[in-house]
Design a protein around this motif. Sequence first.
Motif, PDB file in Angstrom:
ATOM      1  N   LEU A  32      -2.349  -0.198  15.726  1.00 24.75           N
ATOM      2  CA  LEU A  32      -0.971  -0.652  16.253  1.00 24.75           C
ATOM      3  C   LEU A  32       0.179   0.214  16.247  1.00 24.75           C
ATOM      4  CD1 LEU A  32      -1.265  -4.013  13.540  1.00 24.75           C
ATOM      5  CD2 LEU A  32      -1.746  -3.924  15.947  1.00 24.75           C
ATOM      6  N   MET A  33       0.237   1.032  15.073  1.00 25.59           N
ATOM      7  CA  MET A  33       1.481   1.978  15.154  1.00 25.59           C
ATOM      8  C   MET A  33       0.808   3.173  14.133  1.00 25.59           C
ATOM      9  SD  MET A  33       4.123  -0.206  15.433  1.00 25.59           S
ATOM     10  CE  MET A  33       5.400   0.279  14.565  1.00 25.59           C
ATOM     11  N   SER A  34       1.628   4.273  14.665  1.00 28.85           N
ATOM     12  CA  SER A  34       1.522   5.387  13.734  1.00 28.85           C
ATOM     13  C   SER A  34       3.034   5.828  13.156  1.00 28.85           C
ATOM     14  CB  SER A  34       0.916   6.445  14.515  1.00 28.85           C
ATOM     15  OG  SER A  34       1.500   6.780  15.561  1.00 28.85           O
ATOM     16  N   PHE A  35       3.023   6.487  12.174  1.00 24.70           N
ATOM     17  CA  PHE A  35       4.565   7.023  11.657  1.00 24.70           C
ATOM     18  C   PHE A  35       4.323   8.418  10.859  1.00 24.70           C
ATOM     19  CE2 PHE A  35       2.209   4.359   8.534  1.00 24.70           C
ATOM     20  CZ  PHE A  35       2.299   5.011   7.197  1.00 24.70           C
ATOM     21  N   ASP A  36       5.286   8.936  10.644  1.00 25.49           N
ATOM     22  CA  ASP A  36       5.202  10.269   9.954  1.00 25.49           C
ATOM     23  C   ASP A  36       5.470  10.024   8.506  1.00 25.49           C
ATOM     24  OD1 ASP A  36       5.379  12.768   9.292  1.00 25.49           O
ATOM     25  OD2 ASP A  36       7.418  13.460  10.432  1.00 25.49           O
ATOM     26  N   ILE A  37       4.976  10.574   7.801  1.00 26.99           N
ATOM     27  CA  ILE A  37       5.099   9.917   6.158  1.00 26.99           C
ATOM     28  C   ILE A  37       6.104  10.935   5.861  1.00 26.99           C
ATOM     29  CG2 ILE A  37       3.935  10.089   3.830  1.00 26.99           C
ATOM     30  CD1 ILE A  37       1.513   9.072   5.043  1.00 26.99           C
ATOM     31  N   ALA A  38       6.013  12.118   6.084  1.00 33.87           N
ATOM     32  CA  ALA A  38       6.891  12.859   5.806  1.00 33.87           C
ATOM     33  C   ALA A  38       8.682  12.550   6.110  1.00 33.87           C
ATOM     34  CB  ALA A  38       6.844  14.413   6.357  1.00 33.87           C
ATOM     35  N   THR A  39       8.650  12.279   7.298  1.00 37.09           N
ATOM     36  CA  THR A  39      10.068  11.636   7.657  1.00 37.09           C
ATOM     37  C   THR A  39      10.512  10.443   6.793  1.00 37.09           C
ATOM     38  OG1 THR A  39       9.736  12.376   9.883  1.00 37.09           O
ATOM     39  CG2 THR A  39      11.416  10.622   9.692  1.00 37.09           C
ATOM     40  N   ILE A  40       9.447   9.657   6.518  1.00 37.92           N
ATOM     41  CA  ILE A  40       9.749   8.357   5.543  1.00 37.92           C
ATOM     42  C   ILE A  40      10.184   8.895   4.458  1.00 37.92           C
ATOM     43  CG2 ILE A  40       8.658   6.300   4.928  1.00 37.92           C
ATOM     44  CD1 ILE A  40       7.534   5.968   7.602  1.00 37.92           C
ATOM     45  N   GLU A  41       9.239   9.773   3.931  1.00 36.75           N
ATOM     46  CA  GLU A  41       9.420  10.277   2.394  1.00 36.75           C
ATOM     47  C   GLU A  41      10.772  10.703   2.102  1.00 36.75           C
ATOM     48  OE1 GLU A  41       7.686   9.690  -0.259  1.00 36.75           O
ATOM     49  OE2 GLU A  41       5.874   8.740   0.411  1.00 36.75           O
ATOM     50  N   GLU A  42      11.165  11.395   3.232  1.00 32.21           N
ATOM     51  CA  GLU A  42      12.590  12.428   3.037  1.00 32.21           C
ATOM     52  C   GLU A  42      13.560  11.486   3.353  1.00 32.21           C
ATOM     53  OE1 GLU A  42      14.821  15.733   5.824  1.00 32.21           O
ATOM     54  OE2 GLU A  42      12.619  15.885   5.888  1.00 32.21           O
ATOM     55  N   LYS A  43      13.463  10.455   4.348  1.00 34.50           N
ATOM     56  CA  LYS A  43      14.806   9.790   4.853  1.00 34.50           C
ATOM     57  C   LYS A  43      15.023   8.101   4.333  1.00 34.50           C
ATOM     58  CE  LYS A  43      15.527  12.892   8.510  1.00 34.50           C
ATOM     59  NZ  LYS A  43      15.783  13.173  10.098  1.00 34.50           N
ATOM     60  N   ALA A  44      13.784   7.986   3.735  1.00 35.28           N
ATOM     61  CA  ALA A  44      13.765   6.513   3.509  1.00 35.28           C
ATOM     62  C   ALA A  44      13.624   6.122   1.868  1.00 35.28           C
ATOM     63  CB  ALA A  44      12.867   5.551   4.046  1.00 35.28           C
ATOM     64  N   THR A  45      13.790   5.076   1.386  1.00 36.60           N
ATOM     65  CA  THR A  45      13.510   4.806   0.018  1.00 36.60           C
ATOM     66  C   THR A  45      12.312   5.219  -0.536  1.00 36.60           C
ATOM     67  OG1 THR A  45      15.430   3.296   0.047  1.00 36.60           O
ATOM     68  CG2 THR A  45      13.914   3.288  -1.761  1.00 36.60           C
ATOM     69  N   SER A  46      11.088   4.831   0.317  1.00 37.58           N
ATOM     70  CA  SER A  46       9.937   4.867  -0.152  1.00 37.58           C
ATOM     71  C   SER A  46       9.061   4.791   1.213  1.00 37.58           C
ATOM     72  CB  SER A  46       9.379   4.032  -1.268  1.00 37.58           C
ATOM     73  OG  SER A  46       8.010   3.836  -1.419  1.00 37.58           O
ATOM     74  N   SER A  47       7.563   5.217   0.943  1.00 42.52           N
ATOM     75  CA  SER A  47       6.652   5.038   2.112  1.00 42.52           C
ATOM     76  C   SER A  47       5.958   3.846   1.760  1.00 42.52           C
ATOM     77  CB  SER A  47       5.699   6.237   2.435  1.00 42.52           C
ATOM     78  OG  SER A  47       4.857   6.483   1.507  1.00 42.52           O
ATOM     79  N   ILE A  48       5.993   3.040   0.513  1.00 41.48           N
ATOM     80  CA  ILE A  48       5.306   1.832   0.086  1.00 41.48           C
ATOM     81  C   ILE A  48       5.386   0.967   1.229  1.00 41.48           C
ATOM     82  CG2 ILE A  48       5.157   0.132  -1.603  1.00 41.48           C
ATOM     83  CD1 ILE A  48       5.823   2.092  -3.695  1.00 41.48           C
ATOM     84  N   THR A  49       4.314   0.296   1.485  1.00 41.18           N
ATOM     85  CA  THR A  49       4.063  -0.421   2.752  1.00 41.18           C
ATOM     86  C   THR A  49       3.566  -1.896   2.244  1.00 41.18           C
ATOM     87  OG1 THR A  49       3.775   1.216   4.387  1.00 41.18           O
ATOM     88  CG2 THR A  49       3.171  -0.923   5.000  1.00 41.18           C
ATOM     89  N   VAL A  88       0.802  -1.302  -0.049  1.00 39.87           N
ATOM     90  CA  VAL A  88      -0.133   0.002   0.112  1.00 39.87           C
ATOM     91  C   VAL A  88       0.787   1.177  -0.005  1.00 39.87           C
ATOM     92  CG1 VAL A  88      -1.840   1.392   1.516  1.00 39.87           C
ATOM     93  CG2 VAL A  88      -1.783  -1.188   1.308  1.00 39.87           C
ATOM     94  N   LYS A  89       0.727   2.156  -0.906  1.00 44.95           N
ATOM     95  CA  LYS A  89       1.365   3.586  -0.819  1.00 44.95           C
ATOM     96  C   LYS A  89       0.362   4.175   0.123  1.00 44.95           C
ATOM     97  CE  LYS A  89       3.645   7.249  -2.433  1.00 44.95           C
ATOM     98  NZ  LYS A  89       4.706   7.282  -1.753  1.00 44.95           N
ATOM     99  N   PRO A  90       0.962   4.490   1.413  1.00 45.26           N
ATOM    100  CA  PRO A  90      -0.087   5.229   2.388  1.00 45.26           C
ATOM    101  C   PRO A  90      -0.500   6.583   2.163  1.00 45.26           C
ATOM    102  CG  PRO A  90       2.026   4.727   3.321  1.00 45.26           C
ATOM    103  CD  PRO A  90       2.065   4.302   1.925  1.00 45.26           C
ATOM    104  N   ALA A  91      -1.748   6.794   2.688  1.00 44.86           N
ATOM    105  CA  ALA A  91      -2.357   8.323   2.407  1.00 44.86           C
ATOM    106  C   ALA A  91      -2.242   8.728   3.857  1.00 44.86           C
ATOM    107  CB  ALA A  91      -3.651   8.151   1.882  1.00 44.86           C
ATOM    108  N   ASN A  92      -2.103   8.116   4.910  1.00 43.66           N
ATOM    109  CA  ASN A  92      -1.958   8.714   6.184  1.00 43.66           C
ATOM    110  C   ASN A  92      -0.919   7.933   6.918  1.00 43.66           C
ATOM    111  OD1 ASN A  92      -3.151   6.605   7.550  1.00 43.66           O
ATOM    112  ND2 ASN A  92      -5.015   7.696   6.811  1.00 43.66           N
ATOM    113  N   GLY A  93      -0.573   8.215   8.126  1.00 44.30           N
ATOM    114  CA  GLY A  93       0.324   7.349   8.881  1.00 44.30           C
ATOM    115  C   GLY A  93      -0.074   6.556   9.983  1.00 44.30           C
ATOM    116  N   GLU A  94      -1.224   5.964   9.863  1.00 49.16           N
ATOM    117  CA  GLU A  94      -2.179   5.131  10.919  1.00 49.16           C
ATOM    118  C   GLU A  94      -2.142   3.664  10.275  1.00 49.16           C
ATOM    119  OE1 GLU A  94      -4.153   6.121  13.601  1.00 49.16           O
ATOM    120  OE2 GLU A  94      -2.951   8.156  13.375  1.00 49.16           O
TER     121      GLU A  94
END
Length: 165
Positions: free
Chosen positions: A115-132, A48-54
């Motif tokens: 279960l978890m929450s995450f900051d999409i902006a941080t992932i998009e900036e510092k990781a390869t992709s937010s695709i989950t 899933v390409k997430p639309a939010n961080g939940e």
Amino acid sequence: MFKNLFKIKEREPKEITVVAPITGEIIPLEEVPDPVFAQKMMGEGVAVKPANGEVISPVDGEVKLVFQTKHAIIVEAENNAEILIHIGLDTVNLEGEGFTAHVKDGDIVKVGDKLMSFDIATIEEKATSSITPIIISNTDNVREVKNIKVTEVTAGENQILQVIN
């Protein structure tokens, strides 16, 4: 009289439905820009390409593992299928930055529990992709994994996989 005494009784298959743990766009696993997931080395599933961080529980079951870096979680369903939710790609390198776990190993969860929450902006900036990727990590131990054809999903509402064990 004793002919059935030593026969192993085959158990009835138990089917569970996995709902989307994240709201967003479904990506076929083969299109995930990481060969470990795209080549299904971790197991069958979808992404899933997430639309939010939940992230919510996609099944009723038990939290088997919250990774120390909080980038992934495994929930074991009632039929023993293990659902790996791997938030983003190369996110292990963030060492927990941008992730918050709301459960711990051993917690019993129901579909929809956070279960978890995450900051999409941080992932998009510092990781390869937010695709989950959402993977049945013990695919070798289940009878069948079926993808349900959908393109957009809402967490807790849309079915994404059927697992027969």
